[in-house]
Design an enzyme around this catalytic site. Structure first.
Site, PDB file in Angstrom:
ATOM      1  N   ASP A 309       0.841  -1.190   0.000  1.00 52.43           N
ATOM      2  CA  ASP A 309       0.000   0.000   0.000  1.00 52.43           C
ATOM      3  C   ASP A 309       0.877   1.240   0.000  1.00 52.43           C
ATOM      4  OD1 ASP A 309       0.714  -1.057   2.512  1.00 52.43           O
ATOM      5  OD2 ASP A 309      -1.023  -0.210   3.514  1.00 52.43           O
ATOM      6  N   GLU A 493      12.487   1.258   7.836  1.00 48.07           N
ATOM      7  CA  GLU A 493      11.424   0.447   7.236  1.00 48.07           C
ATOM      8  C   GLU A 493      11.691   0.089   5.779  1.00 48.07           C
ATOM      9  OE1 GLU A 493       6.620   1.153   6.540  1.00 48.07           O
ATOM     10  OE2 GLU A 493       7.986   2.842   6.777  1.00 48.07           O
TER      11      GLU A 493
END
Length: 550
Positions: A309, A493
């Protein structure tokens, strides 16, 4: 505030009512059965339904970070807060901010402080080991009804704004947990098994606002990590939960029957409203489009279930998020994972001496493999890819998802050879593997590279004998992670593998911590002697030695 006169009564009721709030109690292990019945937990309201009117107003106000708002802890039970809001009717932003402060505790992002886990004298590998305690959460004590779904065992969170356990993140985190962490690996698997028993599936994460969707189904792979020398033994122990998750994916809109009778799967979400945790972003995206809002919200939610996403994989116009069409697409990664799940159940059934079950799930796996070869293999490009149901053609969008058939062992050697060549030509970048070659501003596109996709690629290529390419990808990736750690003292991340630096894009700022980066980095360093030197990287040293020369 207008509620001042009622506050004494409301707070007086709080002590009694807070003790009466719903608690979730772990259930006993259920005997083997094909489908498990979810409990009432699956019906718990997300914040948008628990605080109608109030939730939407705060979410659109910009007063609170959207993720902090959905994770806020109410100081009173929701019905009393709703009554107080109806009476107070805060008119200004200042009044609304005061109401939030009066009735909610906003979360602390729990940053990992320099004096605890980011000591300058820790090597990269020791830094990762030092991070695990700070990312570990104890079994949840459900005192107040919040969006958190309390879990019965400890677990590891990704870090930063991600203060709950995420489904597919957890597998990649677990790959880097060595023998000294067997207890937390077991407890994380047991938490996911508990969620399957309680809700009928593994939610995106243990929050009520994630209950309507899942994420890439890696539960069987997590279970396999409990018994690496004999995965079938572990699968046999979790057959009820494995079968229940399989039933979730094979029922309703997630399963698509094709013209030839074959069944393949897609991502879906049970709701068609803005995501609670991204309410303002989804609302703004809808305002940019003439599409029916419910349809657009469903597509955004399905994209969130994919874990990607967002990405050009799902977009009709790669530069325009409002053209998202996730539910039109049969994704190669999802179907490869379900092939793996079918084989895992078959092997678990064989271990449990259930030949009928074994034969049934072997047949399902073979049928899926055949269907993927018909519908998802692109002979012209020489790679597995996604399929567009409406256009009835492959999407022809290059992505690292094409390596999943190698990771799950369903590709032929010839297919693997062609996929390896295609990967080297279209996805290899100076700092590792690009997620896609398109730079769209979405975080699951170029120039970003992600730890989970590097693990999938390295292991899949190794399994088919493409060790030089696997080593090349791994070393480029570890160089990127090491250089960033050298320069910043952090693991993050995602990474920009084109420029070799921390990544960007997406709906929120770059997060550090970070569960799956820690796990994959540790696993690569610990399982291949050729990579062990990367673990010795120190922050603040001569970082230029990590300059990428390839």
């Amino acid at each position: 505030m207008a509620t001042q006169g009622r506050n004494g009564v409301l707070i007086g009721l709080a002590a009694f009512l807070l003790n009466a709030c719903q608690q979730v109690t772990p259930v006993a292990v259920i005997p083997a059965q094909p489908v498990l019945q979810p409990s009432a937990l699956a019906e718990r309201d997300p914040p948008s339904l628990a605080y109608p009117g109030l939730f939407q107003r705060v979410a659109l106000s910009g007063l609170v970070d959207p993720k902090d708002w959905v994770d806020a802890k109410p100081k009173l039970p929701p019905p009393l807060i709703n009554e107080a809001y109806a009476e107070a009717r805060p008119q200004t932003r200042e009044d609304l901010a005061e109401f939030i402060d009066t009735y909610f505790d906003l979360p602390d992002n729990n940053p990992i402080t320099d004096d605890v886990a980011l000591a300058a004298d820790l090597s990269l590998r020791k830094h990762i080991e030092a991070l695990w305690p700070h990312l570990t959460r104890n079994a949840d004590d459900s005192v107040r009804v919040t969006s958190l779904i309390p879990l019965p065992h400890p677990y590891i969170v990704p870090g930063g704004r991600f203060r709950e356990v995420y489904y597919w993140d957890a597998y990649f985190t677990m790959t880097g947990l060595g023998p000294g962490h067997d207890d937390i690996k077991q407890s994380m698997v047991d938490n996911f098994a508990w969620l399957i028993r309680e809700t009928g599936h593994v939610p995106n994460a243990n929050r009520t606002y994630y209950l309507s969707r899942s994420q890439p189904p890696f539960f069987f792979a997590m279970v396999g990590l409990l018994s690496p020398g004999d995965e079938a033994a572990a699968w046999a122990d979790y057959l009820p939960e494995l079968k229940a998750e399989y039933a979730f994916w094979m029922q309703g809109e997630r399963a698509v029957t094709l013209q030839d009778g074959n069944v393949l799967n897609r991502y879906w979400d049970g709701r068609d409203v803005p995501r609670d945790e991204s309410f303002i972003q989804d609302t703004e995206t809808a305002h940019q489009s003439d599409r029916p809002k419910a349809k657009l919200y469903r597509e955004l939610r399905a994209g969130a279930e994919s874990g990607w996403d967002f990405s050009s994989r799902w977009l009709e116009d790669p530069k325009d998020l409002s053209t998202i069409q996730t539910t039109r697409i049969l994704p190669v990664d999802l179907n490869a994972l379900l092939y793996g799940l079918e084989l895992a159940i078959a092997a678990g059934c064989e271990q449990a001496e259930d030949p009928v079950c074994n034969a049934a799930f072997m047949a399902k796996a073979e049928a899926r493999k055949a269907a993927m070869n018909i519908w998802l293999w692109d002979e012209a490009r020489g790679v597995f890819g996604d399929y567009d149901l409406d256009a009835t053609v492959p999407t022809q969008r290059d992505s690292a998802a094409s390596l999943y058939p190698l990771f799950l062992g369903l590709a032929t050697q010839t297919q693997a050879d062609r996929t390896a060549a295609y990967t080297a030509e279209h996805l290899l970048a100076p700092g590792g593997l690009m997620t896609t070659p398109l730079n769209t501003g979405q975080q699951w596109d170029a120039p970003n590279g992600w730890a989970p996709l590097h693990w999938i690629a390295v292991k899949g290529l190794e399994d088919y004998g493409h060790v030089p390419l696997a080593d090349d990808i791994a070393e480029r990736w570890l160089t990127t992670v090491s250089r960033t750690y050298c320069e910043t003292g952090k693991l993050v991340e995602k990474y920009d593998v084109v420029t070799v630096r921390p990544g960007g894009g997406g709906e929120y700022p770059l997060q550090d911590g970070f569960g799956w980066t820690n796990g994959v980095t540790a696993a690569l360093i610990d399982t291949n002697p050729n990579y062990s030197a990367y673990g010795d990287t120190m922050p603040g040293e001569t970082c230029e030695r990590y300059a990428q020369t390839k």
